[in-house]
Scaffold this motif. Sequence first.
Motif, PDB file in Angstrom:
ATOM      1  N   ILE A 187       0.861  -1.174   0.000  1.00 57.16           N
ATOM      2  CA  ILE A 187       0.000   0.000   0.000  1.00 57.16           C
ATOM      3  C   ILE A 187       0.900   1.227   0.000  1.00 57.16           C
ATOM      4  O   ILE A 187       2.077   1.147   0.357  1.00 57.16           O
ATOM      5  N   THR A 228      -6.753   2.125   3.198  1.00 51.90           N
ATOM      6  CA  THR A 228      -6.080   0.936   3.728  1.00 51.90           C
ATOM      7  C   THR A 228      -5.167   1.307   4.888  1.00 51.90           C
ATOM      8  O   THR A 228      -4.653   2.417   4.956  1.00 51.90           O
ATOM      9  N   ASP A 261     -13.564  -6.889   6.288  1.00 52.10           N
ATOM     10  CA  ASP A 261     -12.646  -5.982   5.599  1.00 52.10           C
ATOM     11  C   ASP A 261     -11.250  -6.011   6.211  1.00 52.10           C
ATOM     12  O   ASP A 261     -10.503  -5.045   6.119  1.00 52.10           O
ATOM     13  N   GLN A 316      -1.937  -0.896   6.779  1.00 55.55           N
ATOM     14  CA  GLN A 316      -1.188  -2.145   6.740  1.00 55.55           C
ATOM     15  C   GLN A 316      -0.164  -2.174   7.874  1.00 55.55           C
ATOM     16  O   GLN A 316       0.389  -1.126   8.238  1.00 55.55           O
ATOM     17  N   ASP A 324     -13.292  -2.106   0.707  1.00 57.43           N
ATOM     18  CA  ASP A 324     -13.477  -2.675  -0.620  1.00 57.43           C
ATOM     19  C   ASP A 324     -14.475  -1.899  -1.473  1.00 57.43           C
ATOM     20  O   ASP A 324     -14.616  -2.178  -2.668  1.00 57.43           O
ATOM     21  N   LEU A 383      -3.815  -6.298   7.409  1.00 61.66           N
ATOM     22  CA  LEU A 383      -4.321  -5.260   6.515  1.00 61.66           C
ATOM     23  C   LEU A 383      -5.800  -5.029   6.766  1.00 61.66           C
ATOM     24  O   LEU A 383      -6.567  -5.987   6.911  1.00 61.66           O
ATOM     25  N   SER A 384      -6.186  -3.781   6.843  1.00 61.15           N
ATOM     26  CA  SER A 384      -7.599  -3.414   6.800  1.00 61.15           C
ATOM     27  C   SER A 384      -7.822  -2.604   5.538  1.00 61.15           C
ATOM     28  O   SER A 384      -6.942  -1.860   5.100  1.00 61.15           O
ATOM     29  N   PHE A 385      -8.992  -2.747   4.925  1.00 64.04           N
ATOM     30  CA  PHE A 385      -9.239  -2.097   3.645  1.00 64.04           C
ATOM     31  C   PHE A 385     -10.710  -1.763   3.495  1.00 64.04           C
ATOM     32  O   PHE A 385     -11.575  -2.329   4.176  1.00 64.04           O
ATOM     33  N   LEU A 420      -4.340  -1.030  -3.520  1.00 67.52           N
ATOM     34  CA  LEU A 420      -3.603  -2.187  -3.020  1.00 67.52           C
ATOM     35  C   LEU A 420      -2.957  -2.905  -4.202  1.00 67.52           C
ATOM     36  O   LEU A 420      -3.580  -3.074  -5.257  1.00 67.52           O
TER      37      LEU A 420
END
Length: 323
Positions: free
Chosen positions: A74, A237, A95, A239, A112, A108-110, A144
């Motif tokens: 990221i 994101t 997520d 990370q 989407d 990782l959080s994202f 990402l």
Amino acid sequence: MDKINRFKKVKKEWTAFQSNNKKVRIRDAANQMKVSEAELLSTEVGADTFYLSVDNIEHFFKELFSVDKIMLLIRSNVVVHEVVVKPKSLQLQGDKILNIEDNKSLVLSFNDNLFKHIFYQKKVHSNKELRSFQIFDKKGAAVLKIYLKGQDKSIFDQIALKYMVSYEYELQSDFKLSLVSASRSNLIQKVDLYFINGEGIQDSSEFKLKKAPLRQILDDVSKSRLPVQVHGVGEGTIQYYRGVIKNIIDYGPWINVIDKDFNLHVLENELSESIIINYEITDCNYCSIEFFDREGNHVLGITSVYGYEEDFNNIMNNLKDIK
């Protein structure tokens, strides 16, 4: 200008740019050409670059988790955060991507909802063949990137072929979106801090520093072999890397950490502010330091890992620039 003519125009300009700027990365080229990175990439669709249609991102990730080793990347304008992981140790939970072999720690959080355009690319860089899935938002900004770091080339390729569709000039249809500039945020993103989970904060305080002493902190934790958490904040994101930092290398304006399972690249002179946050939780003290770019965006942070809180706090307390 219709989308096909724009595609041809951008493709011609991109080809000319590459011939005169062989070492400029595509993201930097996009900024110079005032187009989005994804639009430049779209002009390369062909034998080794595919446009993908992914309806179920959960299923897509689970397929990727079948390969032997990947790198998750990221970035923001000033920070690139890369972690190398073994996907079979990963678990998708909504997520979030968790490492089930590390006490389900967050990798990782994202968001989407930002996943608008997805490409697969195979190319040679510095005499190495690189395979990657690259995910962009509706403006064509990278959210990402996922690189194959192991040997499962055929599995990686088959996933791409499964989702490959004809490119219909989607980026050229939306190109005006890429000209919208990001707004100043001035917000500390909600990062995962193990010492807050399930605990109540009795007190917290913030200390702004006169500068962003990233190099000093990296040198201190590296020399002492102190494991830390380094979290990078990107486009929707966050990370995480947790471990020891070993190799710190300067390259041009970038300060870099180049380790086996973690790479960090930071334009340190573009960090304009840093804040130390102190937490008091059940009679214990914890802290993190968070970094911001010149636009006020939260881009990076460092904190302690379990069992090393006092050592990390001492490094924070010894920073000369604390007001």
